[in-house]
Structures are given as C-alpha cells and as structure tokens.
Design an enzyme around this catalytic site. Structure first.
Site, PDB file in Angstrom:
ATOM      1  N   ASP A  13       0.806  -1.228   0.000  1.00 26.46           N
ATOM      2  CA  ASP A  13       0.000   0.000   0.000  1.00 26.46           C
ATOM      3  C   ASP A  13       0.839   1.277   0.000  1.00 26.46           C
ATOM      4  OD1 ASP A  13      -2.184  -1.673   0.130  1.00 26.46           O
ATOM      5  OD2 ASP A  13      -2.271  -1.599   2.317  1.00 26.46           O
ATOM      6  N   LYS A  16       1.757   2.236  -5.105  1.00 25.57           N
ATOM      7  CA  LYS A  16       2.265   1.700  -6.382  1.00 25.57           C
ATOM      8  C   LYS A  16       1.333   2.029  -7.544  1.00 25.57           C
ATOM      9  CE  LYS A  16       2.320  -2.357  -4.422  1.00 25.57           C
ATOM     10  NZ  LYS A  16       2.094  -2.022  -3.004  1.00 25.57           N
ATOM     11  N   GLY A  40      -4.608  -4.137  -3.811  1.00 27.04           N
ATOM     12  CA  GLY A  40      -5.584  -3.078  -4.098  1.00 27.04           C
ATOM     13  C   GLY A  40      -4.767  -1.861  -4.480  1.00 27.04           C
ATOM     14  N   HIS A  41      -4.719  -1.531  -5.759  1.00 28.31           N
ATOM     15  CA  HIS A  41      -3.891  -0.419  -6.241  1.00 28.31           C
ATOM     16  C   HIS A  41      -4.804   0.734  -6.636  1.00 28.31           C
ATOM     17  CE1 HIS A  41      -0.315  -3.294  -7.256  1.00 28.31           C
ATOM     18  NE2 HIS A  41      -0.696  -3.349  -6.000  1.00 28.31           N
ATOM     19  N   GLN A 222       1.958  -6.001  -3.282  1.00 31.20           N
ATOM     20  CA  GLN A 222       2.401  -6.112  -1.883  1.00 31.20           C
ATOM     21  C   GLN A 222       3.695  -5.318  -1.693  1.00 31.20           C
ATOM     22  OE1 GLN A 222       1.343  -9.506  -3.399  1.00 31.20           O
ATOM     23  NE2 GLN A 222      -0.573  -8.527  -2.930  1.00 31.20           N
TER      24      GLN A 222
HETATM   25  P1  GDP Z   1      -0.765   0.425  -3.514  1.00 33.70           P
HETATM   26  O1  GDP Z   1      -1.346  -0.860  -3.064  1.00 33.70           O
HETATM   27  O2  GDP Z   1       0.717   0.482  -3.301  1.00 33.70           O
HETATM   28  O3  GDP Z   1      -1.138   0.787  -4.923  1.00 33.70           O
HETATM   29  O4  GDP Z   1      -1.374   1.553  -2.566  1.00 33.70           O
HETATM   30  P2  GDP Z   1      -2.927   1.686  -2.124  1.00 33.70           P
HETATM   31  O5  GDP Z   1      -3.692   2.185  -3.269  1.00 33.70           O
HETATM   32  O6  GDP Z   1      -3.395   0.452  -1.458  1.00 33.70           O
HETATM   33  O7  GDP Z   1      -2.802   2.759  -0.958  1.00 33.70           O
HETATM   34  C1  GDP Z   1      -2.261   4.011  -1.167  1.00 33.70           C
HETATM   35  C2  GDP Z   1      -3.333   5.038  -0.755  1.00 33.70           C
HETATM   36  O8  GDP Z   1      -2.719   6.298  -0.614  1.00 33.70           O
HETATM   37  C3  GDP Z   1      -4.412   5.216  -1.804  1.00 33.70           C
HETATM   38  O9  GDP Z   1      -5.609   5.566  -1.167  1.00 33.70           O
HETATM   39  C4  GDP Z   1      -3.888   6.383  -2.642  1.00 33.70           C
HETATM   40  O10 GDP Z   1      -4.932   7.111  -3.286  1.00 33.70           O
HETATM   41  C5  GDP Z   1      -3.253   7.231  -1.571  1.00 33.70           C
HETATM   42  N1  GDP Z   1      -2.088   8.027  -1.990  1.00 33.70           N
HETATM   43  C6  GDP Z   1      -1.113   7.731  -2.876  1.00 33.70           C
HETATM   44  N2  GDP Z   1      -0.166   8.692  -2.888  1.00 33.70           N
HETATM   45  C7  GDP Z   1      -0.554   9.617  -1.982  1.00 33.70           C
HETATM   46  C8  GDP Z   1       0.035  10.823  -1.501  1.00 33.70           C
HETATM   47  O11 GDP Z   1       1.110  11.245  -1.889  1.00 33.70           O
HETATM   48  N3  GDP Z   1      -0.663  11.498  -0.528  1.00 33.70           N
HETATM   49  C9  GDP Z   1      -1.849  11.050  -0.042  1.00 33.70           C
HETATM   50  N4  GDP Z   1      -2.449  11.769   0.903  1.00 33.70           N
HETATM   51  N5  GDP Z   1      -2.422   9.928  -0.459  1.00 33.70           N
HETATM   52  C10 GDP Z   1      -1.772   9.205  -1.404  1.00 33.70           C
HETATM   53  P1  IMO Z   2      -0.928  -4.121  -2.305  1.00 35.26           P
HETATM   54  O1  IMO Z   2      -0.476  -4.665  -3.632  1.00 35.26           O
HETATM   55  C1  IMO Z   2      -1.037  -4.582   2.023  1.00 35.26           C
HETATM   56  C2  IMO Z   2      -1.175  -8.673   3.596  1.00 35.26           C
HETATM   57  C3  IMO Z   2      -2.451  -9.132   4.271  1.00 35.26           C
HETATM   58  C4  IMO Z   2      -1.881 -10.150   5.242  1.00 35.26           C
HETATM   59  C5  IMO Z   2      -0.735 -10.787   4.456  1.00 35.26           C
HETATM   60  C6  IMO Z   2      -1.100 -12.085   3.758  1.00 35.26           C
HETATM   61  O2  IMO Z   2      -2.215  -3.400  -2.357  1.00 35.26           O
HETATM   62  O3  IMO Z   2       0.172  -3.358  -1.662  1.00 35.26           O
HETATM   63  P2  IMO Z   2      -2.649 -12.778   1.714  1.00 35.26           P
HETATM   64  O4  IMO Z   2      -4.051 -12.407   1.348  1.00 35.26           O
HETATM   65  O5  IMO Z   2      -1.640 -12.425   0.693  1.00 35.26           O
HETATM   66  O6  IMO Z   2      -2.545 -14.203   2.153  1.00 35.26           O
HETATM   67  O7  IMO Z   2      -2.309 -11.910   3.034  1.00 35.26           O
HETATM   68  O8  IMO Z   2      -0.363  -9.831   3.479  1.00 35.26           O
HETATM   69  N1  IMO Z   2      -1.376  -8.153   2.225  1.00 35.26           N
HETATM   70  C7  IMO Z   2      -1.285  -6.861   1.897  1.00 35.26           C
HETATM   71  N2  IMO Z   2      -1.098  -5.769   2.668  1.00 35.26           N
HETATM   72  N3  IMO Z   2      -1.123  -4.457   0.689  1.00 35.26           N
HETATM   73  C8  IMO Z   2      -1.283  -5.534  -0.116  1.00 35.26           C
HETATM   74  O9  IMO Z   2      -1.240  -5.458  -1.453  1.00 35.26           O
HETATM   75  C9  IMO Z   2      -1.417  -6.803   0.497  1.00 35.26           C
HETATM   76  N4  IMO Z   2      -1.605  -8.066   0.042  1.00 35.26           N
HETATM   77  C10 IMO Z   2      -1.566  -8.870   1.091  1.00 35.26           C
HETATM   78  O10 IMO Z   2      -3.093  -8.063   4.916  1.00 35.26           O
HETATM   79  O11 IMO Z   2      -1.319  -9.503   6.350  1.00 35.26           O
HETATM   80 MG    MG Z   3      -2.888  -1.551  -1.810  1.00 34.43          MG
END
Ligand code: GDP
Ligand code: IMO
Ligand code: MG
Length: 427
Positions: A13, A16, A40-41, A222
C-alpha cells in the site's frame, strides 16, 4: 531496452498504483508479475478514484499494453467484476490486456481453504485477505494447480473437478460449510468471460518487446516486507514480492532488468498481523491513520501506522537492488511538528542493531529514533521541488544520506497531478 521494475519497499500500500499510472505514458507495456486479488492499487485522476486488484495499473493509458504475468494468481470472478467496473470508461481492455496462459487460477475452493487455514491458526492468524492466495500458490508449488491455458482444454471441467474434490476432502476436516453451487456457477461463467481476452505465451511476448526496444514497466504487488523469503515470515504473503519475483513472474532474465524503482511512504503502515517495530499506539498513530486515510483498498480494514523504519527500508533496498526511490504521502506528515525516524533497534538484552533481523518476528525490538523538525504546513498546490518547505527537503536529504539512493519523486497527494519530480530521470 531493459525492463524497469516498480516495487513496494514496506508492507504494501505504498502507492504503487498511483505511480504506475503516473509513469505509464513513458512505457509501451505494463506487466504485473505476482500476487493477485489480495492487492488493491488505487489511482486517482479527473476527480475519480479507481481501485485495481489484478489488472495492471497502466490500463487507463490508451495504447499501452497491459500484461498479467505467469507469476500472478488470478481469480476469474474478481477479474470479470474489475473489467465490468471499467466498462463505463471506454477502455478497450479486450485489445490491450493480455493474460499469460501460465497464470495460476484461483478456484472457489482455494478461497474456502484460505478461510479454513486462517481459522485453524487461532491467535497466530496472518490476517490474510482471504482471497485464496496462499492455497493457490501452495497448489502451484505442489504441481497441482490449474492455469489459464487449461481453460482452453476440452478436459478443463474434469481437471477442475479433480482438484476441487481434493480440496473438499481437506475442507471436510475443517468442518467448513460446503455448498459450492453458487460459487461454481459464477466461476464457470467467469471462465467463459476470460476466454474473450488474448491468452498468450507472455514470456515470448515480453522478450520480443525487449528485443524491439519497447520500454516496459513491471508492476509489483504487496511489499518487500511481505515477501515469502525475506519478509516477516510467517506473517507474509505467498509470493516473491522482490526483484527476483519479476524475473520468474514474467520470464525476464536478470541482465534484462534496468532501473529498480523502490516506492515507500514517508512513514509506515501495515494491514493484518505481524511485527511492526515502529507501530504507534498513541494519538500520533491515530492522527496519521486519519490524515492518511489508512484503510485497506481491498478489505477496508484499518491500517496500523507508525514512523519510518530505516533498517527495514535499507534491507528492502539491498534485497531489490533499488536504483531510485520514490517517496509517497509526504503531505500526511504535514500535521506533525516533529518527525521521528527509526535508525536502529534496541534488543531485549540492551544491545543496539541497525539491521532488520531474523528475530523481528519473536523479539520485541524497541526502535531507536532520531527526531527531525517537521514542516507543519500544507503542501497543497506545490508543483516544484524547490518550493517544498525546507524542513521537508531536509527530511529527504537525511534519508538519502542514510539510504545512499536518490529520492527522485515526492508524492504530495493521491491525485496523478500531485506528484513532484526531484530529478526528472524519465524523458
Ligand atoms: P498500492 O497498493 O501500493 O497501490 O497503494 P494503495 O492504493 O493500497 O494505498 C495508497 C493510498 O494512498 C491510496 O488511497 C492512494 O490514493 C493514496 N495516496 C497515494 N499517494 C498519496 C500521496 O502522496 N498522498 C496522499 N495523501 N495519499 C496518497
Ligand atoms: P498491495 O499490492 C497490504 C497482507 C495481508 C496479510 C498478508 C497475507 O495493495 O500493496 P494474503 O491475502 O496475501 O494471504 O495476506 O499480506 N497483504 C497486503 N497488505 N497491501 C497488499 O497489497 C497486500 N496483500 C496482502 O493483509 O497480512
Ligand atoms: Mg494496496
């Protein structure tokens, strides 16, 4: 041309999705190499927020080819829902989304097994997203899995029945409820849907693109601290989230890897169980969570929050061979007067270390902090690096000195436009 990699350096998270979407116009192809619907991207632009789980984050950029690689585990039901959610955006996914025939399939029973295994772990549960990731990779390694290419076989149903029957035997011992009719109907409809997409020999597809000098970006899911070998095992996911995972998950030779972009939040978060040395349990942690809107993009669970952890970040940089760093969510730290950075850990015997050790899982490591002055002012509307507050630039300089890798992008908000180049390394 060599393939650039983009990987999360923490517990996932990091942002990415946002950065892949931002960089995608520089590339001809974006390829996901591991993970599945546990990811979840999030992408935000034109006032709309999109969350992608299995579809690469280049999908919104027209003319870019998107590839789901052999290292991914694909849930056809979730895939269909994702594609349907995109239908109102006039994207031609059936033309520019390619799926490897070697991608493993997540079956309805894999999801049930994930639940059964988590339940049996009791207090030691991993906090899995329960999308069937672990059991599907388990079957891959056990050489039992079904792959996307299998759906083209006349014997697919027989192969499915054989594996599902094996799973049912295990599930019975876990006293799971076993009426699969609805799940299976949905699954087989989604399999028909999947057949409309180009199912390809993706390793040839990608290597031919490399030969013809097409720029390619590999998108990780991840983060490094969730890697099955190097993360905080057993509280990890079931794939190699690090650079080597891109080689095996796409069929790219190591000497074909170019830049390795390591992406990290200006602080740390983690969803699910497992060690997190800098986790905050106080008001600062609550404020970070609120300001950063730290709730999982896949499960909606609150993310645990804490200060940046340099030993963990250095470890991830080492394992991945990171060549450039991108720092995300700097704006979230604007609420603090002082900012802490963990530079080492104190072990229970009183000794201090600055590595991310094997003992991280079992030993209570107390973080050793350095305190830096915060900028404590809004970053809204800033477009140039030099216009960022001096305290934020000092924070970045401090990180660069400690990490020995340049920080080339600073993200100051979720929108595509809230992204600042420090050194513009891509034309
Ligand atoms: P990913 O899994 O690495 O793609 O990241 P996620 O989407 O799960 O989580 C990142 C969260 O931070 C999302 O809600 C993005 O919209 C938000 N986000 C990304 N970059 C920034 C930033 O620079 N500032 C803030 N406030 N939010 C951001
Ligand atoms: P992105 O790509 C954050 C965590 C789960 C759990 C562990 C194992 O959005 O960064 P799994 O379902 O893979 O067996 O879960 O890994 N986890 C993540 N945490 N971002 C993710 O993906 C994750 N994918 C799995 O919360 O602790
Ligand atoms: Mg994510």
């Amino acid at each position: 041309m060599k393939v650039d990699l983009l990987l999360g350096l923490q517990w996932g998270d990091e942002g990415k999705g946002k950065i892949v979407d931002f960089l995608a116009p520089k590339y001809d192809m974006v390829a996901r190499f591991q993970g599945g619907p546990n990811a979840g991207h999030t992408l935000e632009f034109d006032g709309i927020k999109h969350v992608l789980h299995q579809i690469p984050s280049g999908i919104f950029r027209h003319d870019i080819k998107n590839v789901i690689g052999n290292g991914v585990v694909l849930d056809p039901v979730i895939f269909r829902k994702e594609i349907e959610a995109l239908s109102k955006f006039e994207l031609d996914a059936k033309k520019n989304l390619f799926i490897s025939k070697k991608t493993q399939l997540i079956l309805p029973t894999h999801r049930l097994l994930d639940q059964a295994y988590e339940k049996s772990k009791g207090d030691n549960k991993i906090g899995s997203t329960l999308k069937g990731i672990g059991p599907t990779y388990q079957d891959k390694i056990a050489r039992l899995g079904l792959r996307v290419g299998d759906i083209l076989s006349d014997h697919f149903k027989e192969k499915y029945d054989r594996l599902a029957k094996k799973h049912m035997t295990i599930l019975k011992t876990h006293e799971m409820e076993l009426d699969l009719t609805e799940y299976e109907n949905e699954f087989f409809k989604a399999i028909q849907f999947l057949k409309q997409f180009p199912l390809i020999e993706s390793e040839y597809f990608i290597n031919e693109a490399i030969q013809s000098n097409a720029p390619i970006l590999a998108e990780g899911a991840q983060g490094s601290l969730l890697d099955v070998d190097f993360g905080s095992y057993p509280f990890v996911t079931s794939s190699n989230t690090t650079s080597s995972g891109a080689c095996s998950g796409l069929g790219i030779a190591p000497n074909k890897i170019g830049e390795v972009f390591g992406i990290f939040k200006a602080y740390c978060t983690r969803v699910g169980s497992g060690p997190f040395p800098t986790e905050l349990f106080d008001e600062d942690g609550e404020r970070m969570q609120k300001e950063g809107r730290e709730f999982g993009a896949t499960t909606g669970r609150p993310r645990r929050c804490g200060w940046l952890d340099l030993p963990a970040l250095k470890y991830a940089i080492m394992i991945n061979g990171v060549t450039q760093l991108f720092m995300m969510k700097a704006d979230v730290l604007s609420i603090f007067e002082d900012i802490k950075v963990c530079t080492g850990y104190r072990k229970t015997d009183g000794s201090e270390i600055d590595i991310f050790p094997y003992e991280v899982v079992d030993e209570n490591l107390e973080p050793v902090y350095e305190v830096l002055k915060g900028w404590n002012t809004s970053l809204d509307g800033i477009n140039e690096y030099d216009d960022l507050p001096v305290e934020l630039r000092n924070y970045i300089d401090f990180l660069e000195v400690n990490l020995n890798v340049p920080v080339n992008i600073v993200s100051i908000g979720p929108d595509r436009t809230e992204t600042i180049w420090r050194n513009k390394v891509l034309a």
